[in-house]
Design an enzyme around this catalytic site. Structure first.
Site, PDB file in Angstrom:
ATOM      1  N   HIS A   1      -5.743 -11.848  -3.462  1.00 55.24           N
ATOM      2  CA  HIS A   1      -5.218 -13.220  -3.521  1.00 55.24           C
ATOM      3  C   HIS A   1      -4.797 -13.625  -4.929  1.00 55.24           C
ATOM      4  CE1 HIS A   1      -9.483 -14.389  -4.560  1.00 55.24           C
ATOM      5  NE2 HIS A   1      -8.836 -15.226  -5.345  1.00 55.24           N
TER       6      HIS A   1
ATOM      7  N   ASP B   1      -9.478  -8.099   0.559  1.00 56.29           N
ATOM      8  CA  ASP B   1      -9.084  -8.891  -0.617  1.00 56.29           C
ATOM      9  C   ASP B   1      -9.168  -8.067  -1.899  1.00 56.29           C
ATOM     10  OD1 ASP B   1      -8.068 -11.115  -1.894  1.00 56.29           O
ATOM     11  OD2 ASP B   1     -10.025 -12.031  -2.224  1.00 56.29           O
TER      12      ASP B   1
ATOM     13  N   SER C   1     -11.812 -15.014 -10.374  1.00 53.56           N
ATOM     14  CA  SER C   1     -11.477 -14.137  -9.254  1.00 53.56           C
ATOM     15  C   SER C   1     -10.892 -12.824  -9.757  1.00 53.56           C
ATOM     16  CB  SER C   1     -10.462 -14.821  -8.327  1.00 53.56           C
ATOM     17  OG  SER C   1     -11.057 -15.877  -7.627  1.00 53.56           O
TER      18      SER C   1
END
Length: 469
Positions: free
Chosen positions: A118, A149, A223
């Site tokens: 993402h 992911d 992230s």
């Protein structure tokens, strides 16, 4: 007199009950120790974290977001038109560049970097900045796996510092961990915490979930960064926080290093992750039917796809899958993750319970990337398609006599985008192939790969054609 005796008797009974249970007391605290008191020595993880931080990079992405079709019309550049309608056009959306920040982990000295899908998904440009280095490298995408992911990118550089993978199966609740990333674009940031829980699933973030939960602060921009142990070894890839406000509330999640490593190697080798496909819908054992399985744990089969590996092996609805290759299955998510670790065409032994009898069968897995999935989605050439069910029909007001696959999203500057596909389109036919589901879509696209494809598309009450090259 009797009342006095009764009172003391009651007191004696209460006194007796008060000491009916003996509780264990910890030893009294006799001394408190200050680390290295009154000396020049302090406790620190600086050396381990210093080396690990060298392998965590900042990732910045750029994505061109298109406005409506009107802003690009040539008439808008006409001075006469703008003179009369300029004020009305101020609210019309225009193309814009969308930027975002994230983190990544260098996993090899020659520039391979692992991050979250993402973080880089849909980006037109990916820039990587090394710690304490003003130079930016433009990265290329090696492969992406939205289901876990995980993505791998690469920069053209040599002799880079990189992190070493720890065995995430050795991680225990209570282990000290550090989250390293680049939150808010502030540069390298390290936060400390402990492992709060393991094997967390059902969060609804990824298709395959087996998270390490930590209270180390994982904020926006973390992230794709590293979760490391006290040695500085990589135990996970930071991926998400559980928060209503978007800020850290002490509940962060990281993808275990073993899963990240396995996916990364597959992406580097083939560019895609090929997973085994069983062909069943499953759920956890509900308390109401637990007695039907003698209290055993596992994954209950609630549907079997026709012609799937499970159907060919004889699995039926209400079978309870308890083991895969002698590995215990605790629930539906456990089975989903386990099957996802096997490649296509692998033979596996399934142990299951039917009518309270334990049975076994051998199943050859199909390829999840091409197998039909009743609730599946599939992306080809930048278009993500899904089956056309009642929910999507109602949401997009698709008539009952229109059949095909629904386009959920179109990646900018992809072949699908160039062809003119849009979200909400229904692809009815590709060349001479009528589409019933995403399996038809993926198989037809694979057969015609590299060739121009004529598409019959339903859009907002009208049917037209497009050409995808």
């Amino acid at each position: 007199m009797k009342s006095i005796i009764a009172f003391f008797s009651l007191c004696f009974i209460m006194f007796s009950f008060a000491f009916a249970i003996e509780l264990s007391n910890a030893p009294s605290v006799s001394e408190r120790i200050t680390p290295a008191p009154q000396t020049s020595t302090i406790q620190s993880y600086h050396s381990a974290i210093k080396e690990a931080a060298k392998g965590v990079v900042n990732i910045s992405t750029q994505k061109q977001v298109k406005g409506g079709s009107l802003p690009n019309h040539p008439i808008l550049n006409d001075p006469f038109f703008r003179q009369f309608f300029g004020d009305m056009l101020r609210g019309v959306p225009k193309d814009r560049i969308e930027r975002s920040l994230g983190s990544g982990v260098i996993i090899s000295s020659d520039g391979y970097i692992i991050t979250n899908n993402h973080v880089i998904d849909g980006a037109d440009k990916i820039l990587v900045a090394l710690p304490n280095n003003s130079r930016e490298y433009q990265a290329k995408v090696i492969g992406k796996d939205p289901k876990s992911d995980i993505a791998v990118i690469k920069i053209d550089a040599k002799n880079l510092p990189f992190l070493h993978f720890a065995n995430s199966n050795d991680v225990l609740v209570g282990d000290v961990v550090f989250a390293i990333g680049n939150p808010f674009g502030l540069g390298e940031t390290v936060t400390q915490g402990i492992v709060s829980a393991l094997n967390k699933s059902g969060i609804g973030i990824n298709d395959y979930e087996n998270f390490i939960q930590t209270d180390a602060s994982i904020n926006q921009g973390n992230s794709g960064g590293a979760l490391v142990d006290s040695r500085g070894a990589l135990v996970g890839i930071n991926t998400a926080i559980l928060s209503r406000s978007g800020d850290n509330t002490g509940i962060g999640f990281a993808i275990p290093s073993d899963m990240a490593k396995r996916v990364a190697l597959a992406l580097i080798d083939k560019g895609v992750v090929e997973r085994g496909f069983l062909g069943v819908a499953i759920e956890d054992v509900k308390s109401e039917i637990s007695s039907a399985y003698n209290g055993a744990k596992g994954a209950v089969v609630i549907s079997v796809e026709p012609d799937s590996p499970a159907a060919k092996a004889g699995l039926k609805v209400w079978d309870l899958i308890t083991q895969v290759d002698n590995q215990a299955i605790k629930g539906a998510n456990d089975l989903r993750n386990t099957i996802g670790t096997y490649p296509p065409d692998e033979d596996i032994k399934i142990t299951y319970m039917r009518d309270k009898k334990t049975m076994t069968t051998t199943i050859r897995l199909a390829n999840a990337n091409t197998a039909s999935n009743a609730n599946g989605k599939h992306e080809i050439d930048g278009a993500t398609a899904s089956n056309l069910d009642e929910k999507t029909r109602n949401s997009y007001r698709i008539p009952a006599n229109v059949n095909g696959v629904m386009i959920l999203s179109v990646r900018a500057n992809s072949k699908a985008d160039d062809a003119g596909l849009q979200e909400g389109d229904v692809i009815i036919q590709i060349e001479n192939h009528l589409l019933r589901n995403v399996s038809d879509f993926s198989k037809t696209m694979a057969q015609l790969k590299g060739k121009p494809k004529r598409l019959i598309v339903y859009r907002q009450g009208q049917i037209g054609s497009l050409v995808m090259r």
